[in-house]
Enzyme design. Structure first.
Site, mmCIF file in Angstrom:
data_model
loop_
_atom_site.group_PDB
_atom_site.id
_atom_site.type_symbol
_atom_site.label_atom_id
_atom_site.label_comp_id
_atom_site.label_asym_id
_atom_site.label_seq_id
_atom_site.Cartn_x
_atom_site.Cartn_y
_atom_site.Cartn_z
ATOM 1 N N LYS A 26 -9.651 2.659 -3.350
ATOM 2 C CA LYS A 26 -10.145 2.073 -2.101
ATOM 3 C C LYS A 26 -11.530 2.625 -1.750
ATOM 4 O O LYS A 26 -11.765 3.829 -1.793
ATOM 5 C CB LYS A 26 -9.165 2.350 -0.966
ATOM 6 C CG LYS A 26 -9.518 1.666 0.335
ATOM 7 C CD LYS A 26 -8.478 1.949 1.415
ATOM 8 C CE LYS A 26 -8.836 1.239 2.704
ATOM 9 N NZ LYS A 26 -7.894 1.579 3.803
ATOM 10 N N GLU A 28 0.829 -1.205 0.000
ATOM 11 C CA GLU A 28 0.000 0.000 0.000
ATOM 12 C C GLU A 28 0.864 1.255 0.000
ATOM 13 O O GLU A 28 1.838 1.349 0.752
ATOM 14 C CB GLU A 28 -0.904 -0.007 1.237
ATOM 15 C CG GLU A 28 -1.796 1.214 1.360
ATOM 16 C CD GLU A 28 -2.624 1.200 2.636
ATOM 17 O OE1 GLU A 28 -3.514 2.061 2.775
ATOM 18 O OE2 GLU A 28 -2.372 0.330 3.507
ATOM 19 N N CYS A 85 -5.747 -2.600 2.561
ATOM 20 C CA CYS A 85 -5.716 -2.509 4.027
ATOM 21 C C CYS A 85 -6.894 -3.254 4.640
ATOM 22 O O CYS A 85 -7.115 -4.421 4.388
ATOM 23 C CB CYS A 85 -5.666 -1.055 4.458
ATOM 24 S SG CYS A 85 -5.306 -0.822 6.222
#
Length: 509
Positions: free
Chosen positions: A329, A271, A381
């Site tokens: 995301k 990430e 995540c």
């Protein structure tokens, strides 16, 4: 006849203490401790604590249970707030306690609803407890964007209950734990042969059923060949990651390590691997992407993305070289990636001004990434901890990929909990999960949730391994959480309606 009775003097001080300790037992059942009987013992203790108390007492005991649970299970947020959010120790302690105390309200409300409304219903002591438990876990996953962390069922990846996961998901495993505890509690409380027989039947269906289902193959390999995957774990210090003066070192580090990895089918960077907007780094990415395409390699990397509209910035994944696609995301971390009540909180303390804390959520209907001919479902995540989102992504994917920067957790238990949840997503959906992180734990997880390879934490590592593309869908992938959650609501409705039947009213009289 009312189940409530005045508490004894011993209960007035012992019950609160036991409530906290029982909550802490749930944490002991999960990673990294993995003593799974502790979770069932915690539910058994909670059943006893709520068995005869008033609604007010239940509210207090449930909150203390939640405080013990989250106080031990997610107190690692202190590391994020103090070490990387630059809050003073007193302020970090206060915010951590406030966070855990707020989450504990879910258990407080659960306990109050159970004592006030569910416990008096027919089968309320046995079926009502696990049904309500599951519904409150589900609610915690979406209220205020959700915090679906540390569900009870995560402890059972390696127990007979794991056989239920591809059908019911993690909530089904939580239900199995809770009904095991409530059945044992009722048998102990009534001390009758019929009660013990009922408990034995319930446990046999739950545990023997899971054991029989565990060997079932819901999916099959697409071919005998496998994909070669390389995950680069750079172990870049969090305090230097966003330092502009450190950027040249980061770019040299990635460029150097990439040279021997060309030729792998997929190379994964974590990430925000390159801590600058992709649009500002295209000239740096271009030769890497061209070399990857020449060697048949797909590079998948996390990188911030500047949208075409003013003020829109995304935490993203890009596929380059032999692959293509961009993913933004969807589930943003409060305070880490966006600041609630931003107009009031920005500038108060450094924690509310963390780097890249102004992201925009991505659209929920984004396409999978492409890695050659294969479809890769990307998750960033803690998106991997949302069962329904991962199930939906799995329907159009050959492989699941999640990247993370668990540096925010330091050397706490947080990264190991995060890994365990990724393992269960693989088991639920019958897909390999490739997990790339900045400082661990990077891992390759097979379709049964078992670790095929993993890195050490806090060590720069290139983790390599083979990944199988799987065909087919598990029932959970196809239907998600809907059948189980609907069944729980239906069970409550049937129990409620049964309480108004003539035979039940005569029994109460």
């Amino acid at each position: 006849m009312s189940l409530q009775r005045p508490p004894t003097g011993l209960e007035r001080w012992l019950a609160p203490l036991l409530s906290v300790l029982a909550g802490a037992l749930v944490t002991l059942s999960l990673a990294p401790y993995n003593f799974w009987p502790a979770g069932i013992l915690a539910c058994l203790a909670l059943c006893a604590l709520l068995g005869r108390c008033s609604g007010r007492q239940a509210l207090w005991r449930g909150w203390l249970f939640g405080l013990g649970f989250f106080g031990t299970g997610v107190s690692w947020v202190y590391v994020s707030i103090h070490v990387y959010g630059y809050a003073s120790i007193p302020l970090a302690v206060f915010l951590t306690v406030l966070f855990c105390a707020g989450l504990a309200l879910f258990h407080a409300l659960f306990a109050w609803c159970y004592a006030r409304w569910i416990r008096p219903l027919p089968a309320g002591l046995t079926l009502g407890f696990p049904v309500l438990w599951v519904l409150f876990e589900w609610l915690r996953g979406w209220v205020l964007t959700g915090f679906p962390w540390l569900y009870l069922g995560y402890a059972h990846i390696d127990t007979p209950l794991a056989g239920w996961a591809p059908i019911t998901g993690v909530f089904g495993l939580s239900f199995a734990c809770a009904i095991t505890a409530s059945s044992l509690y009722l048998a102990w409380r009534r001390r009758r042969a019929s009660a013990w027989a009922s408990a034995a039947i319930s446990l046999a269906i739950t545990w023997a059923g899971g054991a029989l289902l565990k060997p079932v193959e819901w999916v099959a390999p697409a071919s005998e060949s496998s994909l070669q995957v390389a995950l680069y774990q750079p172990n870049i210090p969090q305090e230097k990651k966003w330092d502009r003066d450190y950027l040249p070192h980061i770019l040299r580090q990635y460029g150097t390590v990439m040279a021997p990895l060309y030729g792998a089918d997929i190379v994964v960077w974590p990430e925000s691997a390159v801590p600058r907007y992709y649009q500002d780094m295209t000239r740096w990415f271009e030769p890497i992407a061209n070399r990857a395409a020449e060697r048949g390699t797909t590079l998948i990397s996390g990188v911030p993305w500047r949208g075409s509209e003013p003020g829109r910035y995304y935490n993203s994944i890009v596929a380059l070289g032999e692959g293509e696609g961009v993913y933004h995301k969807q589930r943003l971390v409060p305070f880490g990636e966006y600041v609630p009540l931003e107009e009031w909180l920005r500038g108060l303390i450094a924690f509310f001004d963390l780097p890249m804390s102004g992201f925009t959520p991505g659209s929920p209907d984004q396409a999978a990434l492409r890695a050659g001919p294969w479809r890769v479902a990307p998750l960033i995540c803690y998106e991997i901890v949302y069962p329904q989102q991962v199930a939906q992504a799995s329907r159009d994917a050959d492989l699941l990929l999640t990247i993370s920067n668990d540096s925010w957790f330091g050397d706490s238990i947080g990264p190991l909990q995060h890994l365990q949840m990724a393992q269960l997503r693989a088991l639920e959906n019958g897909r390999y999960v490739v997990r790339g992180t900045n400082n661990g734990v990077s891992a390759i997880i097979d379709q049964r949730g078992q670790l095929q390879a993993q890195s050490e934490q806090f060590v720069e590592t290139v983790l390599t391994g083979e990944v199988q593309v799987m065909l087919g869908e598990t029932p959970f992938t196809r239907f998600g959480v809907t059948p189980l959650i609907s069944g729980c609501w239906l069970a409550l409705a049937v129990m409620w309606l049964s309480s108004y039947s003539p035979s039940e009213r005569r029994r109460r009289r």
